[in-house]
Design a protein around this motif. Structure first.
Motif, PDB file in Angstrom:
ATOM      1  N   ARG A 183      -4.986   9.144   3.001  1.00 47.63           N
ATOM      2  CA  ARG A 183      -4.732   7.935   3.775  1.00 47.63           C
ATOM      3  C   ARG A 183      -5.245   8.092   5.208  1.00 47.63           C
ATOM      4  O   ARG A 183      -5.758   7.161   5.815  1.00 47.63           O
ATOM      5  N   ASP A 184      -5.163   9.321   5.746  1.00 45.23           N
ATOM      6  CA  ASP A 184      -5.690   9.571   7.102  1.00 45.23           C
ATOM      7  C   ASP A 184      -7.206   9.399   7.144  1.00 45.23           C
ATOM      8  O   ASP A 184      -7.773   8.938   8.142  1.00 45.23           O
ATOM      9  N   VAL A 185      -7.861   9.808   6.026  1.00 46.87           N
ATOM     10  CA  VAL A 185      -9.316   9.635   5.975  1.00 46.87           C
ATOM     11  C   VAL A 185      -9.682   8.167   6.090  1.00 46.87           C
ATOM     12  O   VAL A 185     -10.582   7.771   6.839  1.00 46.87           O
ATOM     13  N   PHE A 186      -8.957   7.320   5.362  1.00 49.10           N
ATOM     14  CA  PHE A 186      -9.217   5.892   5.427  1.00 49.10           C
ATOM     15  C   PHE A 186      -8.917   5.350   6.833  1.00 49.10           C
ATOM     16  O   PHE A 186      -9.649   4.517   7.378  1.00 49.10           O
ATOM     17  N   SER A 187      -7.828   5.840   7.431  1.00 49.86           N
ATOM     18  CA  SER A 187      -7.455   5.387   8.780  1.00 49.86           C
ATOM     19  C   SER A 187      -8.515   5.774   9.800  1.00 49.86           C
ATOM     20  O   SER A 187      -8.871   4.988  10.685  1.00 49.86           O
ATOM     21  N   SER A 216      -6.016   1.631   1.623  1.00 49.81           N
ATOM     22  CA  SER A 216      -5.147   2.732   2.031  1.00 49.81           C
ATOM     23  C   SER A 216      -3.691   2.488   1.643  1.00 49.81           C
ATOM     24  O   SER A 216      -2.913   3.434   1.495  1.00 49.81           O
ATOM     25  N   LEU A 217      -3.313   1.205   1.462  1.00 51.87           N
ATOM     26  CA  LEU A 217      -1.941   0.893   1.086  1.00 51.87           C
ATOM     27  C   LEU A 217      -1.619   1.386  -0.321  1.00 51.87           C
ATOM     28  O   LEU A 217      -0.444   1.586  -0.671  1.00 51.87           O
ATOM     29  N   HIS A 218      -2.636   1.576  -1.146  1.00 50.39           N
ATOM     30  CA  HIS A 218      -2.430   2.015  -2.519  1.00 50.39           C
ATOM     31  C   HIS A 218      -2.610   3.520  -2.684  1.00 50.39           C
ATOM     32  O   HIS A 218      -2.651   4.028  -3.802  1.00 50.39           O
ATOM     33  N   ILE A 219      -2.755   4.225  -1.557  1.00 51.09           N
ATOM     34  CA  ILE A 219      -2.962   5.667  -1.607  1.00 51.09           C
ATOM     35  C   ILE A 219      -1.679   6.355  -1.168  1.00 51.09           C
ATOM     36  O   ILE A 219      -1.148   6.077  -0.079  1.00 51.09           O
ATOM     37  N   GLU A 220      -1.191   7.252  -1.985  1.00 50.62           N
ATOM     38  CA  GLU A 220       0.038   7.967  -1.664  1.00 50.62           C
ATOM     39  C   GLU A 220      -0.220   9.276  -0.937  1.00 50.62           C
ATOM     40  O   GLU A 220       0.638   9.755  -0.187  1.00 50.62           O
ATOM     41  N   ASP A 221      -1.390   9.845  -1.130  1.00 49.47           N
ATOM     42  CA  ASP A 221      -1.702  11.136  -0.501  1.00 49.47           C
ATOM     43  C   ASP A 221      -1.893  10.914   1.008  1.00 49.47           C
ATOM     44  O   ASP A 221      -2.814  10.209   1.434  1.00 49.47           O
TER      45      ASP A 221
END
Length: 487
Positions: free
Chosen positions: A327-331, A318-323
């Protein structure tokens, strides 16, 4: 009035004497007919009460002796017996000159009334002198002998029946003892062995002829002799004892036994139960339990590590995702995995793996979600004494995670304060889970069955997995209620 009692049974003699003395009479008592006759000759009484069957000299002999004596024959004489109860016995007694023939036992008042009636009858009409010729004496003697022979024959028959009963009882007892799987010893109070059954012989491995004369302490191992000595001391003091000991087995092994003893007629009967197999089974169960616990720890450790690795991978990715949406999906995925980890931790905390405590689980889950989402919303939990089984713990835990996520994401605007309440109740198999918030409420066109978001799709899937029902209510906030049956 002075009364002489002839009675060989001590209890009967004492009772009769107490009744008479309680009504003011002076009483002298004898244990047989000859003793009573000597008393009467020394100091003639006003009344004689006699049993019939007595040692040395019976009641018939006493009655005949008195009625044959011109000086003593007018003393009122009462037979009081429990053995001679036939009409012929009564008639024989009256023919010998007895004034009354009474059968034991009698109520004290009735007995005293009979005595008074006898004395009154004798005082009102003195009987004529009994003929004392040889023919009369011979007739009385023959009648006396006939009664005694009949009574003795009856007594012999009773004794024969009793002997047969005792023989049958002895045979049953011997069969029980000889065929008992328990080792049984008959000992003296000090533990000296008098008898031993076949099971005892098998337990000790000694020939049956060697056991009598030995002591129980000789059969146990040296480290068990203090328990044996203490047990025998308790047996002598209280009449009962129970203690555990070890003894050598015929195959050179060691047996764990429990000895239970009870005093019986100056001796003791000792039951020995061989606990060796049970002790071995207990040890095997303990080993299995230890292995099970070690395996459970290892599984918990591996699952915990694996879940932690997955969470770490999701966080790194998620650290490499800017969207922000992606990122919320990963969280959220990380949050779901963490919820599963919490369920796993709760299950591990229960030794019997009976289920999880929903109070502790929900509090831990709420604390983490509030921290991850940096929410100012206050989450309270009321699920005291509610547990969920292994089968329902994962879907129920994930369902609660999704409902709380929905509240934190959609019920409040960023930075808002508010309250979310988690309540859970259980009545038998019926479980009710309710999540309530005081946020913005549901949209007017909200339809949970038709929603296509991942969160609601998961919620509906988990409710179906629990075979439950779900309903949403929106009025000054939102109330989500889930009900399901759970064993």
């Amino acid at each position: 009035m002075r009364v002489v009692i002839a009675e060989d049974n001590e209890d009967s003699r004492t009772l009769l004497q107490a009744i008479l003395e309680g009504h003011g009479h002076a009483v002298a008592s004898a244990r047989n007919g000859q003793e009573a006759l000597d008393m009467i000759r020394r100091d003639p009484p006003e009344l004689v009460i006699s049993d019939i069957l007595m040692p040395e000299s019976d009641g018939y002999s006493l009655c005949r002796a008195l009625k044959s004596d011109p000086v003593l024959q007018r003393i009122p004489f009462i037979f009081y017996t429990a053995t001679y109860t036939e009409p012929s016995d009564r008639q024989g007694a009256l023919d010998m000159g007895a004034d009354r023939f009474l059968i034991k036992p009698m109520e004290p008042d009735l007995l005293l009334a009979e005595i008074e009636n006898t004395l009154a009858a004798c005082a009102a009409g003195p009987a004529a002198d009994l003929p004392l010729g040889d023919d009369t004496l011979l007739a009385h003697s023959e009648k006396h002998v006939a009664i005694l022979v009949r009574k003795l024959s009856k007594k012999v028959e009773e004794l024969d029946r009793e002997r047969l009963r005792l023989q049958e009882s002895e045979a049953k007892y011997r069969a029980y003892v000889d065929n008992s799987p328990l080792a049984i010893f008959m000992t003296d109070p000090d533990g000296g062995i008098l008898e031993a059954n076949p099971a005892a012989v098998a337990l000790t491995g000694r020939p049956a002829g060697e056991l009598p004369g030995r002591n129980l302490a000789d059969l146990v191992l040296p480290d068990s002799r203090p328990q044996c000595a203490a047990g025998l001391a308790e047996l002598r003091a209280t009449g009962r004892t129970r203690f555990e000991a070890s003894c050598a087995k015929p195959d050179a092994g060691e047996a764990s036994i429990v000895l239970e003893a009870a005093a019986v007629g100056g001796k003791a009967i000792v039951f020995c139960t061989d606990l060796t197999q049970m002790k071995r089974a207990e040890a095997e169960l303990a080993r299995n339990a230890a292995e099970k616990e070690a395996m459970r720890r290892e599984i918990h450790h591996r699952v915990k590590n694996n879940l932690q690795v997955i969470c770490s991978l999701l966080r790194i990715q998620s650290l490499h995702i800017e969207d922000p949406a992606l990122r919320d999906v990963f969280s959220e995925s990380e949050s779901r995995i963490h919820a599963m980890a919490l369920v796993h931790n709760e299950l591990y905390a229960y030794d019997e793996l009976a289920g999880i405590s929903m109070q502790e689980f929900a509090e831990s889950l709420a604390l983490r979600l509030a921290s991850v989402h940096q929410s100012q919303v206050r989450i309270t939990v009321d699920a005291r004494d509610v547990t969920v089984s292994i089968a329902g713990s994962i879907p129920c835990g994930l369902l609660l995670n999704e409902l709380l996520l929905n509240c934190l994401k959609h019920a409040f605007a960023p930075g808002d304060t508010g309250e979310v309440r988690v309540a859970m109740r259980r009545e038998g198999a019926h479980v009710t889970l309710q999540v309530t918030d005081n946020g913005r409420g549901l949209p007017p066109d909200f339809d949970p069955a038709a929603a296509e978001t991942l969160g609601l799709t998961l919620i509906n899937t988990l409710v179906r997995q629990l075979k439950g029902t779900l309903r949403f209510e929106g009025n000054d906030g939102t109330v989500a209620t889930v009900e399901f049956e759970e064993g």
